[in-house]
Scaffold this active site. Structure first.
Site, PDB file in Angstrom:
ATOM      1  N   ASP A  93       0.854  -1.148   0.066  1.00 53.40           N
ATOM      2  CA  ASP A  93      -0.158  -0.015   0.254  1.00 53.40           C
ATOM      3  C   ASP A  93       0.774   1.385  -0.102  1.00 53.40           C
ATOM      4  O   ASP A  93       2.028   1.141   0.459  1.00 53.40           O
ATOM      5  CB  ASP A  93      -0.814   0.138   1.169  1.00 53.40           C
ATOM      6  CG  ASP A  93      -0.321   0.151   2.507  1.00 53.40           C
ATOM      7  OD1 ASP A  93       0.742  -0.702   2.840  1.00 53.40           O
ATOM      8  OD2 ASP A  93      -0.699   1.035   3.151  1.00 53.40           O
ATOM      9  N   GLU A 155       0.014  -0.846   5.737  1.00 53.01           N
ATOM     10  CA  GLU A 155       1.101  -0.244   6.527  1.00 53.01           C
ATOM     11  C   GLU A 155       0.769   1.348   6.802  1.00 53.01           C
ATOM     12  O   GLU A 155       1.069   1.847   7.709  1.00 53.01           O
ATOM     13  CB  GLU A 155       2.506  -0.375   6.114  1.00 53.01           C
ATOM     14  CG  GLU A 155       3.700  -0.245   7.202  1.00 53.01           C
ATOM     15  CD  GLU A 155       3.963   1.129   6.947  1.00 53.01           C
ATOM     16  OE1 GLU A 155       4.776   1.711   7.978  1.00 53.01           O
ATOM     17  OE2 GLU A 155       3.856   1.861   6.094  1.00 53.01           O
ATOM     18  N   GLU A 156       0.711   2.042   5.657  1.00 50.45           N
ATOM     19  CA  GLU A 156       0.504   3.420   5.478  1.00 50.45           C
ATOM     20  C   GLU A 156      -0.646   4.267   6.209  1.00 50.45           C
ATOM     21  O   GLU A 156      -0.589   5.197   6.859  1.00 50.45           O
ATOM     22  CB  GLU A 156       0.650   3.954   4.288  1.00 50.45           C
ATOM     23  CG  GLU A 156       1.758   3.703   3.200  1.00 50.45           C
ATOM     24  CD  GLU A 156       3.122   4.460   3.845  1.00 50.45           C
ATOM     25  OE1 GLU A 156       3.143   4.936   4.793  1.00 50.45           O
ATOM     26  OE2 GLU A 156       3.974   4.240   3.161  1.00 50.45           O
TER      27      GLU A 156
END
Length: 447
Positions: A93, A155-156
């Site tokens: 991502d 993750e972001e």
């Protein structure tokens, strides 16, 4: 026996495929927030990543839904008898582009310019996906050790899906060594281990003063302005030098490792001519050893379309980065106490805790660490160095707690010129080539 020269030639020969892979990956709009981009962008990327690692020689490949709804790509090939297993981490991502008009090249099209490859995710973290793939292709499909890969899908967003998944499924990603490829070198061509990560506290605060907007001419003066109250409150979080000043939170620590020259930092951060760097310590102190409070966003009227009205309420999203040695729970308590103590005019204040992340310190020595240091030095033709990182990767702490015997190493292609999370993100292809070679050398030498 595969020699260094063999691997160097193979990796070099795979760079055209690496560029093709990154072109495809960058084209996927894999922002893991359906409020901003359709979920299909992440779904497409996950399928592509799974297929690519299967084609690279991994035999057990699948998509695993995590508690936040994102899919983690997990692929593996068991170790030969007596051989260790290495886990390779990356995430597919990306951050949202933050305004197409600020980009000099198309956001979702990998574009070569001045020797670099531009596009959202080119470095963070799709460049690291390509690095893993290139290394595995160079040595596979008969790997001398066990290989596991996990590519995270959110993750972001910081929603913790993979962290919770690891705790619930510890056997699936167990390994002797873990390469977290979501960091990078001190500069292009300088092989670097990231030794420390800052933790974080994210909160959203709301200041309220009036039941509704009021005319600034008829009521301006005695009527408490929520926006002015917010500005005054936020100003209390830094002193005149720019140091973060939260009551009770230590802000005078010193960094004892490699120093970041101010001129280099100014260039890397694109600080405008004549504008000062802030803080009372060195660049390294401020980046890696001390707390830093950033206002990530505010809800205020835009200049165009604003009216002559006193604002009744406003919100701000705050990000407090904390160095190793500071517990995020304690920092959150101090931050909340500070905000309530410095709020002007008895305004109403709501504080919503969004997320916490612990700082992290990696081990400096061990069989895997020493083998990777040798491999990186060989690939780059110079000795490795170490640095801290101002960012946070909460998953590292989960890995350390879940796999206490595993050596965790933080590497990657994300050097300062990459401008990760900002417009005009790019990657230097030589970093992909050198890091892929280093990884291939490590995976064939670690025992």
């Amino acid at each position: 026996m595969t020699t260094e020269a063999d691997l160097r030639a193979r990796v070099s020969g795979l760079m055209a495929q690496a560029k093709s892979d990154l072109t495809q990956l960058v084209s996927f709009k894999s922002v893991a927030d359906p409020r901003q981009f359709p979920a299909e962008g992440c779904a497409q990327t996950a399928r592509w990543v799974a297929d690519a690692f299967a084609a690279a020689g991994l035999t057990e490949v699948g998509l695993h839904e995590t508690p936040d709804g994102s899919n983690a790509v997990i692929a593996s090939k068991p170790a030969p008898p007596g051989a260790p297993t290495v886990l390779l981490y990356c995430h597919y991502d990306v951050q949202p582009p933050l305004g197409d008009d600020a980009w000099h090249t198309p956001v979702w099209t990998l574009t070569e310019k001045d020797g670099r490859w531009y596009g959202r995710g080119a470095a963070d973290c799709k460049g690291n996906i390509v690095t893993h793939l290139t290394a595995l292709r160079a040595i596979g499909p008969d790997f001398p050790i066990g290989i596991k890969v996990v590519s995270e899908g959110s993750e972001e967003q910081g929603t913790g899906g993979l962290e919770k998944f690891v705790v619930a499924n510890p056997d699936l990603l167990a390994a002797d060594a873990i390469l977290v490829a979501d960091c990078g070198n001190f500069a292009v061509g300088v092989p670097t281990f990231t030794q420390t990560l800052r933790g974080f506290v994210n909160v959203v605060i709301t200041v309220k003063t009036l039941a509704g907007p009021m005319h600034s001419g008829m009521f301006g003066g005695p009527a408490p302005d929520a926006l002015a109250a917010m500005i005054q409150l936020l100003a209390s979080l830094r002193d005149a030098e720019g140091n973060t000043t939260i009551d009770g939170l230590t802000n005078d620590q010193a960094w004892t490792g490699a120093q970041y020259p101010p001129a280099d930092f100014r260039a890397d951060a694109e600080v405008l001519d004549g504008v000062d760097l802030i803080g009372g310590g060195s660049v390294s102190d401020m980046l890696w050893a001390r707390p830093a409070l950033t206002v990530l966003g505010m809800d205020v009227p835009a200049v165009v379309g604003s009216s002559a009205a006193i604002q009744p309420s406003t919100r701000a999203r705050l990000n407090l980065r904390i160095p190793p040695g500071t517990a995020p729970e304690h920092a959150h308590e101090l931050l909340e106490r500070h905000l309530r103590a410095h709020l002007p005019w008895n305004a109403q204040l709501d504080i919503e805790l969004e997320s916490l992340g612990n700082p992290f310190v990696a081990a400096e020595h061990g069989p895997a660490r020493d083998a990777l240091a040798t491999a990186m030095a060989t690939a780059y033709g110079r000795e490795v160095t170490t640095e801290g990182q101002g960012g946070s990767i909460p998953l590292c702490n989960v890995f350390a707690e879940t796999y206490p015997k595993a050596e965790i190493m933080l590497i990657g292609v994300e050097e300062p010129k990459c401008l990760i999370h900002a417009p005009n993100e790019s990657v230097d292809p030589s970093e992909i080539e050198h890091m892929a070679l280093a990884e291939a050398l490590f995976l064939t030498s670690y025992r």
